[in-house]
Design an enzyme around this catalytic site. Structure first.
Site, PDB file in Angstrom:
ATOM      1  N   ASP A 162     -12.586 -10.958   1.061  1.00  0.00           N
ATOM      2  CA  ASP A 162     -11.530 -11.737   0.421  1.00  0.00           C
ATOM      3  C   ASP A 162     -10.321 -11.943   1.325  1.00  0.00           C
ATOM      4  O   ASP A 162      -9.288 -12.446   0.876  1.00  0.00           O
ATOM      5  CB  ASP A 162     -11.086 -11.026  -0.864  1.00  0.00           C
ATOM      6  N   HIS A 163     -10.440 -11.600   2.600  1.00  0.00           N
ATOM      7  CA  HIS A 163      -9.299 -11.574   3.517  1.00  0.00           C
ATOM      8  C   HIS A 163      -8.721 -12.960   3.811  1.00  0.00           C
ATOM      9  O   HIS A 163      -7.583 -13.078   4.273  1.00  0.00           O
ATOM     10  CB  HIS A 163      -9.710 -10.909   4.829  1.00  0.00           C
ATOM     11  N   GLY A 164      -9.494 -14.018   3.591  1.00  0.00           N
ATOM     12  CA  GLY A 164      -9.051 -15.360   3.945  1.00  0.00           C
ATOM     13  C   GLY A 164      -7.778 -15.790   3.253  1.00  0.00           C
ATOM     14  O   GLY A 164      -6.959 -16.510   3.837  1.00  0.00           O
ATOM     15  N   VAL A 165      -7.581 -15.377   2.010  1.00  0.00           N
ATOM     16  CA  VAL A 165      -6.350 -15.719   1.299  1.00  0.00           C
ATOM     17  C   VAL A 165      -5.168 -14.974   1.907  1.00  0.00           C
ATOM     18  O   VAL A 165      -4.095 -15.541   2.129  1.00  0.00           O
ATOM     19  CB  VAL A 165      -6.478 -15.408  -0.206  1.00  0.00           C
ATOM     20  N   TYR A 218      -3.567   0.374  -4.710  1.00  0.00           N
ATOM     21  CA  TYR A 218      -2.826   0.814  -3.527  1.00  0.00           C
ATOM     22  C   TYR A 218      -1.405   1.204  -3.931  1.00  0.00           C
ATOM     23  O   TYR A 218      -0.896   0.734  -4.957  1.00  0.00           O
ATOM     24  CB  TYR A 218      -2.781  -0.299  -2.486  1.00  0.00           C
ATOM     25  N   ARG A 238       2.242   0.851  -2.522  1.00  0.00           N
ATOM     26  CA  ARG A 238       3.030   0.175  -1.496  1.00  0.00           C
ATOM     27  C   ARG A 238       4.344  -0.303  -2.101  1.00  0.00           C
ATOM     28  O   ARG A 238       4.340  -1.044  -3.072  1.00  0.00           O
ATOM     29  CB  ARG A 238       2.258  -1.030  -0.933  1.00  0.00           C
ATOM     30  N   LYS A 249     -10.886   1.467  -6.347  1.00  0.00           N
ATOM     31  CA  LYS A 249     -10.888   1.514  -4.881  1.00  0.00           C
ATOM     32  C   LYS A 249      -9.522   1.988  -4.408  1.00  0.00           C
ATOM     33  O   LYS A 249      -8.489   1.412  -4.774  1.00  0.00           O
ATOM     34  CB  LYS A 249     -11.179   0.118  -4.324  1.00  0.00           C
ATOM     35  N   GLY A 274     -11.903   0.777   3.480  1.00  0.00           N
ATOM     36  CA  GLY A 274     -12.144   0.977   4.904  1.00  0.00           C
ATOM     37  C   GLY A 274     -10.899   0.827   5.751  1.00  0.00           C
ATOM     38  O   GLY A 274     -10.763   1.443   6.797  1.00  0.00           O
ATOM     39  N   GLY A 275      -9.942  -0.001   5.272  1.00  0.00           N
ATOM     40  CA  GLY A 275      -8.699  -0.175   6.001  1.00  0.00           C
ATOM     41  C   GLY A 275      -8.845  -1.019   7.254  1.00  0.00           C
ATOM     42  O   GLY A 275      -9.848  -1.722   7.441  1.00  0.00           O
ATOM     43  N   GLY A 287     -14.628  -3.524   4.696  1.00  0.00           N
ATOM     44  CA  GLY A 287     -14.678  -4.910   5.120  1.00  0.00           C
ATOM     45  C   GLY A 287     -14.660  -5.079   6.619  1.00  0.00           C
ATOM     46  O   GLY A 287     -15.696  -5.252   7.260  1.00  0.00           O
ATOM     47  N   ARG A 288     -13.462  -5.038   7.217  1.00  0.00           N
ATOM     48  CA  ARG A 288     -13.316  -5.323   8.646  1.00  0.00           C
ATOM     49  C   ARG A 288     -14.147  -4.411   9.537  1.00  0.00           C
ATOM     50  O   ARG A 288     -14.652  -4.848  10.580  1.00  0.00           O
ATOM     51  CB  ARG A 288     -11.832  -5.256   9.041  1.00  0.00           C
TER      52      ARG A 288
END
Length: 264
Positions: A25-28, A145, A147, A176, A201-202, A229-230
């Site tokens: 989902d990183h594209g956004v 998370y 933050r 997660k 995974g970070g 992901g990455r």
């Protein structure tokens, strides 16, 4: 609640009761980063590796659909925010449970940043989506998370176990969270969360062995799997990396055995 049970089995391994989710989902948030330029190619690689589920935004489902090969669980992400925003920690709902159902989703996910200036709004989103998921028998993954201004260290077990518990309290089936740095501290997170807990995974790690050690420790602490992901889709051989992680999660192979799989 047979509908939810059936859908959960599409994103979990029936034998081990655990899961390997590959978020895409990183594209956004940050745009078409390396590894996600060609979505069909990216999805094909992780599916060949044996991933239980992929996670993506609604508009990318069509781009990533292969129409061939092994099936894979589909988790549609419902919230979004960008790194270009004045408040990158703020997440807004950009999809509905009903849209996800129309897209063929087996589960949905939302991202919540506890401690952010807008965390009350995100908690409201989680509560609303949880209600819709209950109505539709749809499994809910909550990315929890910590933050914001009050958060001194987002990996601190005090914060992480609180965030995990919030996800469970508000109806998530899978929570997660980031890994807290030790087996002992992460056991506190798992023990205090009645929902299934998977680790994030970070950022991309420096070595493959570090990724495997992270997975091994989380599993030893009682995690129900990984959401990486990455460190998966940006690997030089994504298929091999995902296959090794799946073996660790479902068959509990060692770090050394996982490293050997990458070299094969």
């Amino acid at each position: 609640m047979i509908g939810k049970k059936i859908r959960m089995e599409r994103i979990m391994d029936r034998n081990s009761g655990k899961t390997v989710i590959i978020p895409m989902d990183h594209g956004v948030t940050v745009g078409p980063i390396q590894g996600l330029e060609d979505m069909r190619e990216a999805v094909t690689a992780v599916v060949r590796g044996g991933a239980n589920a992929i996670l993506m935004h609604k508009g990318i489902v069509r781009a990533g659909h292969r129409g061939a090969g092994h099936d894979v669980g589909l988790i549609v992400h419902l919230s979004g925010g960008t790194s270009l925003s004045p408040d990158p920690n703020a997440k807004e709902l950009v999809c509905t449970v009903e849209e996800a159902i129309q897209l063929g989703a087996d589960a949905v996910s939302v991202h919540i940043n506890i401690g952010a200036e807008t965390d009350k709004d995100m908690l409201g989103q989680l509560g609303f989506i949880s209600k819709r998921c209950m109505q539709w028998q749809m499994p809910l993954v909550a990315m929890m998370y910590t933050r914001g201004p009050k958060i001194k260290n987002e990996f601190d077990v005090v914060y992480v176990k609180h965030a995990a518990r919030i996800g469970a309290e508000l109806g998530a089936d899978i929570v997660k969270v980031p890994y807290t740095g030790s087996v002992e501290s992460f056991r506190e997170v798992v023990r205090g969360c009645p929902a299934l807990v998977v680790i994030a995974g970070g950022p991309k790690m420096d070595s493959d062995e570090d990724i495997f050690k992270l997975a091994e420790a989380a599993l030893a602490a009682g995690a129900a799997g990984l959401s990486i992901g990455r460190n998966a889709f940006q690997h030089k051989t994504p298929e091999k990396m995902v296959a090794a992680l799946c073996k660790m999660v479902h068959e509990r192979i060692s770090v050394s055995d996982a490293m050997q799989m990458l070299r094969a």
